[in-house]
Design an enzyme around this catalytic site. Structure first.
Site, PDB file in Angstrom:
ATOM      1  N   HIS A  87       0.814  -1.204   0.000  1.00  0.00           N
ATOM      2  CA  HIS A  87       0.000   0.000   0.000  1.00  0.00           C
ATOM      3  C   HIS A  87       0.853   1.262   0.000  1.00  0.00           C
ATOM      4  CE1 HIS A  87       0.839   0.630   4.294  1.00  0.00           C
ATOM      5  NE2 HIS A  87       0.371  -0.575   4.568  1.00  0.00           N
TER       6      HIS A  87
ATOM      7  N   CYS B 276       2.929  -4.880   6.642  1.00  0.00           N
ATOM      8  CA  CYS B 276       2.679  -4.651   5.219  1.00  0.00           C
ATOM      9  C   CYS B 276       3.931  -4.130   4.518  1.00  0.00           C
ATOM     10  CB  CYS B 276       1.552  -3.630   5.053  1.00  0.00           C
ATOM     11  SG  CYS B 276      -0.053  -4.202   5.687  1.00  0.00           S
TER      12      CYS B 276
END
Length: 173
Positions: free
Chosen positions: A128, A148
Site C-alpha cells: 500500500h 505490510c
C-alpha cells in the site's frame, strides 16, 4: 514589478525545496512499457520491490516494511512482514492507506503452525501507499507498518494500474 518577480522566484525556490515530492520514476533501464505485470518480488533485506513481466523488470521501488522486519511473520502483532510465495487476492481503492493490494497471507501452513502454537497468525497483509491522513505531502521514513509493504503514493498509483488479481508476489528475507 521587481518585488513581485523576487517574491515569485523565492516562492518557487521554497516550493522546490519543501513542496510535495512525486516519486522518482523507475530507473531508465527499467522503463519498458507494459500494461500488466505478472510477478512482484519483495526483497526485505534490500528494502526493494521489483515488478516484472515475463521475467523482465518493469518497476523498482524502495519500500518500508513491518516495524520488526527481520524474520518471517508468525503471529498477529509481531511487526514482521511475511516471507514466501503469495498472490494478490484483493484490491482496495478505499483503504486507510493510499490504495492497497492484499496478498494471500496467512497460507495454510501459517495457519497450521499458529494453531499448533495456540496463537493468531495475523492477516491483512497489503502492499500500500502512505496513510491517507498524511495526504500526498509526507512519506513516513523507516519501517513503520504492522507487517505490510509500503511505498509512496505516486508509486502505488503506478503499481495499482499494472497489477491484477492473481499476480504472483514473492517475499524474500
Amino acid at each position: 514589478m521587481v518585488i513581485a518577480a523576487v517574491a515569485l522566484g523565492l516562492g518557487w525556490g521554497l516550493w522546490q525545496l519543501y513542496g510535495p515530492r512525486l516519486a522518482s520514476p523507475a530507473s531508465p533501464d527499467l522503463a519498458i512499457q507494459v500494461d500488466r505485470v505478472d510477478h512482484i518480488l519483495i526483497e526485505k533485506s534490500a528494502r526493494r520491490l521489483t515488478a516484472s513481466r515475463a521475467g523482465q523488470k518493469v518497476l523498482q521501488y524502495d519500500i518500508a516494511l513491518g516495524f520488526d522486519p527481520i524474520g518471517d511473520k508468525s503471529r498477529e502483532g509481531d511487526g514482521k512482514t511475511p516471507e514466501g510465495l503469495f498472490t494478490v487476492d484483493r484490491r482496495n481503492p478505499n483503504s486507510s492507506y493510499h490504495l492497497s493490494l492484499g496478498i494471500t497471507y496467512p497460507q495454510p501452513e501459517d495457519i497450521r503452525r499458529a494453531a499448533e502454537a495456540g496463537i493468531d497468525p495475523g492477516g491483512d497483509i497489503f502492499i500500500h501507499g502512505q496513510p491517507n491522513a498524511l495526504g500526498n505531502l509526507l512519506q513516513l521514513p523507516g519501517d513503520w507498518t504492522a507487517g505490510c509493504i509500503a511505498i509512496s503514493n505516486a508509486e502505488m498509483e503506478q503499481l495499482w494500474r499494472l497489477v491484477d488479481l492473481g499476480t504472483k508476489v514473492e517475499i524474500r528475507p
